[in-house]
Design a protein around this motif. Structure first.
Motif, PDB file in Angstrom:
ATOM      1  N   THR A   1       9.889  -5.712  -0.812  1.00 32.42           N
ATOM      2  CA  THR A   1       9.033  -5.662   0.380  1.00 32.42           C
ATOM      3  C   THR A   1       9.071  -6.989   1.125  1.00 32.42           C
ATOM      4  OG1 THR A   1       7.536  -4.049  -0.647  1.00 32.42           O
ATOM      5  CG2 THR A   1       6.667  -5.326   1.202  1.00 32.42           C
ATOM      6  N   ILE A   2       8.966  -8.067   0.393  1.00 33.72           N
ATOM      7  CA  ILE A   2       8.999  -9.403   0.997  1.00 33.72           C
ATOM      8  C   ILE A   2      10.343  -9.657   1.677  1.00 33.72           C
ATOM      9  CG2 ILE A   2       9.029 -11.872   0.442  1.00 33.72           C
ATOM     10  CD1 ILE A   2       6.907 -11.264  -1.708  1.00 33.72           C
ATOM     11  N   LEU A   3      11.434  -9.301   0.980  1.00 32.48           N
ATOM     12  CA  LEU A   3      12.768  -9.545   1.522  1.00 32.48           C
ATOM     13  C   LEU A   3      13.003  -8.760   2.811  1.00 32.48           C
ATOM     14  CD1 LEU A   3      15.668 -10.636   1.336  1.00 32.48           C
ATOM     15  CD2 LEU A   3      16.213  -8.678  -0.139  1.00 32.48           C
TER      16      LEU A   3
ATOM     17  N   LEU B   1      11.976   0.840   8.713  1.00 36.05           N
ATOM     18  CA  LEU B   1      11.640   0.436   7.348  1.00 36.05           C
ATOM     19  C   LEU B   1      10.396   1.157   6.857  1.00 36.05           C
ATOM     20  CD1 LEU B   1      12.197  -1.433   4.937  1.00 36.05           C
ATOM     21  CD2 LEU B   1      10.828  -3.194   6.078  1.00 36.05           C
ATOM     22  N   PHE B   2       9.389   1.291   7.722  1.00 35.18           N
ATOM     23  CA  PHE B   2       8.177   2.020   7.352  1.00 35.18           C
ATOM     24  C   PHE B   2       8.528   3.467   7.013  1.00 35.18           C
ATOM     25  CE2 PHE B   2       4.482   4.632   7.993  1.00 35.18           C
ATOM     26  CZ  PHE B   2       3.393   3.868   7.622  1.00 35.18           C
ATOM     27  N   ALA B   3       9.341   4.113   7.863  1.00 33.95           N
ATOM     28  CA  ALA B   3       9.698   5.518   7.651  1.00 33.95           C
ATOM     29  C   ALA B   3      10.441   5.698   6.329  1.00 33.95           C
ATOM     30  CB  ALA B   3      10.545   6.024   8.817  1.00 33.95           C
ATOM     31  N   VAL B   4      11.337   4.778   6.015  1.00 33.96           N
ATOM     32  CA  VAL B   4      12.083   4.865   4.754  1.00 33.96           C
ATOM     33  C   VAL B   4      11.144   4.689   3.566  1.00 33.96           C
ATOM     34  CG1 VAL B   4      13.813   3.704   3.321  1.00 33.96           C
ATOM     35  CG2 VAL B   4      14.278   4.130   5.749  1.00 33.96           C
TER      36      VAL B   4
ATOM     37  N   GLY C   1       8.717  11.122   2.094  1.00 36.15           N
ATOM     38  CA  GLY C   1       8.220  12.033   1.067  1.00 36.15           C
ATOM     39  C   GLY C   1       6.716  12.022   0.900  1.00 36.15           C
ATOM     40  N   LEU C   2       6.036  11.035   1.483  1.00 30.69           N
ATOM     41  CA  LEU C   2       4.577  11.008   1.374  1.00 30.69           C
ATOM     42  C   LEU C   2       3.963  12.128   2.212  1.00 30.69           C
ATOM     43  CD1 LEU C   2       3.543   7.227   1.672  1.00 30.69           C
ATOM     44  CD2 LEU C   2       3.358   8.690  -0.355  1.00 30.69           C
ATOM     45  N   PRO C   3       2.915  12.781   1.715  1.00 27.59           N
ATOM     46  CA  PRO C   3       2.204  13.741   2.567  1.00 27.59           C
ATOM     47  C   PRO C   3       1.566  13.015   3.742  1.00 27.59           C
ATOM     48  CG  PRO C   3       0.985  13.343   0.539  1.00 27.59           C
ATOM     49  CD  PRO C   3       2.313  12.666   0.383  1.00 27.59           C
ATOM     50  N   LEU C   4       1.395  13.729   4.839  1.00 29.44           N
ATOM     51  CA  LEU C   4       0.755  13.148   6.024  1.00 29.44           C
ATOM     52  C   LEU C   4      -0.328  14.101   6.486  1.00 29.44           C
ATOM     53  CD1 LEU C   4       0.715  10.875   8.147  1.00 29.44           C
ATOM     54  CD2 LEU C   4       2.362  12.216   9.472  1.00 29.44           C
ATOM     55  N   THR C   5      -1.582  13.678   6.325  1.00 26.70           N
ATOM     56  CA  THR C   5      -2.733  14.515   6.681  1.00 26.70           C
ATOM     57  C   THR C   5      -3.289  14.060   8.023  1.00 26.70           C
ATOM     58  OG1 THR C   5      -3.290  14.653   4.317  1.00 26.70           O
ATOM     59  CG2 THR C   5      -4.971  15.367   5.896  1.00 26.70           C
TER      60      THR C   5
ATOM     61  N   ALA D   1       0.832  -1.205   0.000  1.00 29.66           N
ATOM     62  CA  ALA D   1       0.000   0.000   0.000  1.00 29.66           C
ATOM     63  C   ALA D   1       0.866   1.255   0.000  1.00 29.66           C
ATOM     64  CB  ALA D   1      -0.933  -0.007   1.206  1.00 29.66           C
ATOM     65  N   LEU D   2       1.929   1.270   0.809  1.00 26.04           N
ATOM     66  CA  LEU D   2       2.824   2.426   0.836  1.00 26.04           C
ATOM     67  C   LEU D   2       3.473   2.662  -0.525  1.00 26.04           C
ATOM     68  CD1 LEU D   2       4.686   2.091   4.272  1.00 26.04           C
ATOM     69  CD2 LEU D   2       3.049   3.863   3.614  1.00 26.04           C
ATOM     70  N   LEU D   3       3.913   1.584  -1.164  1.00 29.14           N
ATOM     71  CA  LEU D   3       4.532   1.718  -2.484  1.00 29.14           C
ATOM     72  C   LEU D   3       3.536   2.250  -3.514  1.00 29.14           C
ATOM     73  CD1 LEU D   3       6.613  -1.598  -2.514  1.00 29.14           C
ATOM     74  CD2 LEU D   3       7.508   0.731  -2.312  1.00 29.14           C
ATOM     75  N   THR D   4       2.289   1.816  -3.402  1.00 30.86           N
ATOM     76  CA  THR D   4       1.253   2.326  -4.305  1.00 30.86           C
ATOM     77  C   THR D   4       1.021   3.809  -4.070  1.00 30.86           C
ATOM     78  OG1 THR D   4       0.172   0.156  -4.385  1.00 30.86           O
ATOM     79  CG2 THR D   4      -1.152   2.052  -5.042  1.00 30.86           C
ATOM     80  N   LEU D   5       0.988   4.222  -2.811  1.00 30.50           N
ATOM     81  CA  LEU D   5       0.818   5.644  -2.499  1.00 30.50           C
ATOM     82  C   LEU D   5       1.989   6.465  -3.035  1.00 30.50           C
ATOM     83  CD1 LEU D   5      -0.577   5.571   1.164  1.00 30.50           C
ATOM     84  CD2 LEU D   5      -1.847   5.940  -0.956  1.00 30.50           C
ATOM     85  N   GLN D   6       3.192   5.924  -2.974  1.00 28.77           N
ATOM     86  CA  GLN D   6       4.342   6.628  -3.543  1.00 28.77           C
ATOM     87  C   GLN D   6       4.173   6.809  -5.052  1.00 28.77           C
ATOM     88  OE1 GLN D   6       6.483   8.260  -2.059  1.00 28.77           O
ATOM     89  NE2 GLN D   6       7.390   7.258  -0.280  1.00 28.77           N
ATOM     90  N   ASN D   7       3.696   5.764  -5.736  1.00 27.61           N
ATOM     91  CA  ASN D   7       3.457   5.879  -7.176  1.00 27.61           C
ATOM     92  C   ASN D   7       2.374   6.909  -7.468  1.00 27.61           C
ATOM     93  OD1 ASN D   7       5.400   3.965  -7.618  1.00 27.61           O
ATOM     94  ND2 ASN D   7       3.989   2.309  -8.152  1.00 27.61           N
TER      95      ASN D   7
END
Length: 389
Positions: A320-322, A337-340, A344-348, A291-297
């Motif tokens: 992600t799996i590794l 790992l989550f923070a990395v 750059g994602l916005p946080l509302t 989900a995070l990777l999708t939000l980055q895209n």
């Protein structure tokens, strides 16, 4: 309490288990990847629950069915799960009416409902009860929202919260009940997990809504909140792919930030799971990571016009799996790992309702959905919540 009109649970059949294993990857690549990470005692129940939720979703999404037919078939389907209606009759009534707009695998799943329910009836009573409670809320909620669906979107962000609860938050609650039943050591965290599970589900569902918005529009539906877009001068009923403006981009960025905030809650949920249950953690972590990777895209392609343009790559999934396998037992490493991944994602900030103290039975947005009061969720009034730093 939910009562089942069935004999003592049978052991299930090899044929039913084999069908469940075979059909899962045909109806969901994601869950076919994550569910096998669970221990066997959970794997069968979660896979079965997912397939039953998929059947409910298939009925509600079928364009050839009228609203009245959908409501009738959803009720009959739930009655078949509880044993109040013959499952074969339900399958025979619904399956022939499904059009080619529904995937062949989903049509087959509907035809084989009795076989799916063989597995359901071999599950422990507590597992069955959790699944039925989820299906009752989901089927009713989906129908209410689908009945009013259109290109105008949902009126407000609060309505989006309600929709996400009915299709995803309730699944998080069901999974929590299954996890606590599997691992009694989680019982002191149950209330906290049930609250966070709703937010977890919302984060995943919002990500899907943002990613799939153009495909949804081709089917005549929009699940975006009118009020947020209106603040930027955007009328959802007039929105066209490839013709978005700065106001659209600003609203999308804000929505990405809300989904990000919910996924932070999802991480908190996951870290409550004992590290010794690495498979259960992976089940959650892989969903969060994708989900995070999708939000980055999304963040990098706010002018996209099709979900395929922001689909995450196989290499990204593999990473992600590794990394989650490497760091899965360390809460500190997983927060890093989550923070990395989210950099750059916005946080509302979430609306105030999400932080109001309440019992699991009265969490936002559950307490704002009238029909849920009629469904007997197992809540203990004197449950004491244990808080951890």
């Amino acid at each position: 309490m939910i009562e089942f009109n069935t004999a003592p649970a049978p052991a299930g059949s090899d044929q039913a288990d084999a069908y469940q294993d075979a059909i899962l990857p045909k109806v969901s690549r994601t869950f076919a990847l994550t569910i096998p990470q669970l221990p066997p005692e959970l794997r069968r129940a979660v896979a079965n629950a997912y397939l039953l939720c998929r059947i409910a979703d298939t009925i509600e999404d079928e364009p050839a069915l009228s609203a009245e037919q959908k409501r009738s078939f959803e009720n009959a389907f739930v009655d078949a799960v509880t044993g109040d209606t013959d499952a074969q009759e339900v399958a025979d009534d619904v399956a022939p009416l499904l059009s080619n707009e529904t995937l062949e695998a989903e049509r087959d799943l509907m035809r084989r409902l009795p076989l799916v329910l063989e597995v359901t009836r071999s599950l422990e009573p507590a597992q069955q009860a959790s699944i039925v409670k989820c299906l009752k809320i989901m089927s009713h909620g989906m129908h209410e929202f689908q009945r009013k669906a259109g290109l105008h979107g949902l009126p407000t962000l609060h309505d989006l919260d309600r929709y996400c609860y009915c299709v995803a938050g309730v699944v998080g609650e069901m999974l929590t009940e299954l996890f606590v039943d599997f691992e009694p050591a989680l019982a002191p965290h149950r209330n906290t997990m049930l609250r966070l599970a709703v937010s977890f589900g919302q984060g995943l569902q919002m990500t899907n809504i943002l990613k799939d918005q153009w495909e949804d529009r081709t089917r005549g539906a929009c699940w975006l909140p009118q009020d947020m877009f209106a603040r930027h001068g955007i009328k959802l009923s007039e929105l066209k792919s490839g013709k978005q403006n700065a106001g659209y981009a600003a609203t999308m960025s804000e929505l990405v930030g809300i989904a990000h905030a919910h996924l932070r809650q999802a991480l908190d949920y996951t870290l409550l799971l004992p590290s010794r249950h690495a498979g259960v953690r992976r089940f959650c972590l892989w969903a969060i990571g994708m989900a995070l990777l999708t939000l980055q895209n999304l963040r990098n392609n706010l002018d996209f016009s099709a979900g395929t343009q922001i689909k995450i790559s196989r290499k990204a999934v593999a990473r992600t799996i590794l990394f989650t396998k490497l760091f899965g037992k360390s809460n500190g490493a997983l927060r890093w790992l989550f923070a990395v991944t989210a950099r750059g994602l916005p946080l509302t900030p979430l609306t105030a309702e999400w932080s109001e103290p309440s019992t699991p039975a009265r969490t936002w947005p559950k307490r704002s959905i009238p029909h849920i009061a009629d469904i007997a969720w197992r809540e203990t009034a004197d449950a004491q919540e244990v808080h951890h730093p």
